[in-house]
Design a protein around this motif. Structure first.
Motif, short mmCIF file in Angstrom:
data_model
loop_
_atom_site.label_atom_id
_atom_site.label_comp_id
_atom_site.label_asym_id
_atom_site.label_seq_id
_atom_site.Cartn_x
_atom_site.Cartn_y
_atom_site.Cartn_z
N ARG A 1 -10.46 -16.84 0.18
CA ARG A 1 -9.55 -17.48 -0.51
C ARG A 1 -9.95 -18.59 -1.04
O ARG A 1 -8.68 -19.04 -2.29
N THR B 1 -3.15 1.81 2.96
CA THR B 1 -3.52 1.86 3.71
C THR B 1 -4.31 2.74 4.15
O THR B 1 -5.10 2.68 5.69
N ASP C 1 -0.58 1.65 -2.22
CA ASP C 1 0.23 1.31 -1.74
C ASP C 1 -0.32 2.82 -0.39
O ASP C 1 -0.80 1.59 1.16
N ASP D 1 -1.89 -6.42 -1.45
CA ASP D 1 -0.53 -6.00 -1.17
C ASP D 1 1.04 -7.01 -1.10
O ASP D 1 1.57 -6.50 -1.97
N ASP D 2 0.20 -8.17 -0.81
CA ASP D 2 1.73 -9.19 -1.12
C ASP D 2 1.72 -10.34 -2.21
O ASP D 2 2.53 -10.54 -2.49
N PHE E 1 -0.57 -15.27 -1.05
CA PHE E 1 -1.69 -15.86 0.47
C PHE E 1 -1.59 -17.53 0.22
O PHE E 1 -1.03 -18.50 -0.70
N GLY F 1 -4.49 -7.63 1.96
CA GLY F 1 -3.33 -8.32 2.42
C GLY F 1 -3.51 -9.49 0.45
O GLY F 1 -1.90 -9.05 0.13
N ASN G 1 -9.90 -7.75 5.25
CA ASN G 1 -8.34 -8.20 5.42
C ASN G 1 -7.75 -8.74 4.88
O ASN G 1 -6.58 -8.24 3.94
N ALA G 2 -8.34 -10.04 4.20
CA ALA G 2 -7.44 -10.92 3.92
C ALA G 2 -7.67 -11.10 1.57
O ALA G 2 -6.70 -10.31 1.88
N ARG H 1 -7.62 0.78 4.54
CA ARG H 1 -8.11 -0.44 5.62
C ARG H 1 -8.03 0.65 6.93
O ARG H 1 -8.96 0.76 8.39
N LYS I 1 3.65 -7.54 -6.58
CA LYS I 1 1.91 -7.46 -6.24
C LYS I 1 1.28 -7.58 -7.40
O LYS I 1 1.66 -7.92 -8.78
#
Length: 222
Positions: free
Chosen positions: A107, A208, A204, A143-144, A147, A140, A136-137, A211, A59
């Protein structure tokens, strides 16, 4: 085609230089920004932990949300943090991220900055004003830590290559003017209290909840 993009400033690979930078960070931030002690202390502590390697390596180094009215120092704290760490600071006004291509635009902008230096402090102002696709992008990416962005080939503008971008060495500071509408989970609010502003580490669970709150919000009719 898919390729990875990792641009690392060699300065951040030197452990001695990094320790020296961290030793002086708290004093630097304290001297440069008056007040907001709780916010400064939490932000510095999270940055220190991220740069020391005591974090989830999958992360970004820092994920934090400032919520409060304009003019209380939310953006300036991000700027001071970046200067104290010797990192690049990139400010993105999220109210520009509108329309059907907003997520891709975000992005591309992040990718361009990370191409210059993976160790970048991003201040994403007025997160709540971006389109749902852009939100949302961004969530994400938080989170990850990775991208994908599509880029046109110079030799053939009709063909595209898909670049896998790492944001795991970056720091993300989201700001919002929507006081009281940001998630706090079960933790007490920290920072900017005299001005009605909250600062929260974005774990995290909070991502959530953010969102869920966003998805429950009424969408404007076109």
């Amino acid at each position: 085609a898919v390729k990875s993009l990792y641009q690392v400033d060699p300065m951040f690979l030197d452990p001695k230089a990094q320790r020296a930078r961290l030793r002086g960070l708290r004093k630097f931030v304290e001297e440069r920004l008056v007040g907001q002690k709780a916010a400064k202390d939490l932000t510095v502590a999270l940055a220190e932990r991220g740069l020391s390697g005591v974090r989830d390596p999958k992360k970004p180094m820092l994920r934090v949300l400032y919520a409060g009215p304009s003019g209380v120092g939310k953006t300036e704290l991000g700027n001071v943090l970046a200067e104290g760490l010797g990192m690049r600071m990139s400010r993105i006004e999220m109210n520009r991220m509108q329309g059907h291509d907003a997520a891709n635009e975000l992005r591309r902008e992040l990718s361009a900055e990370l191409r210059k230096n993976a160790f970048t402090v991003f201040v994403l102002d007025e997160f709540e004003k971006a389109s749902l696709e852009a939100q949302n992008a961004l969530l994400g990416i938080l989170d990850d830590g990775m991208f994908t962005v599509a880029e046109s080939l110079k030799s053939d503008s009709r063909s595209r290559t898909f670049v896998r971008v790492s944001a795991r060495n970056a720091m993300f500071i989201l700001t919002s003017n929507a006081v009281g509408s940001m998630p706090k989970g079960n933790k007490p609010a920290l920072g900017f209290k005299s001005d009605g502003t909250d600062i929260e580490k974005m774990d995290d669970v909070q991502l959530t909840e953010l969102r869920a709150r966003r998805d429950r919000a009424p969408r404007p009719r076109l």
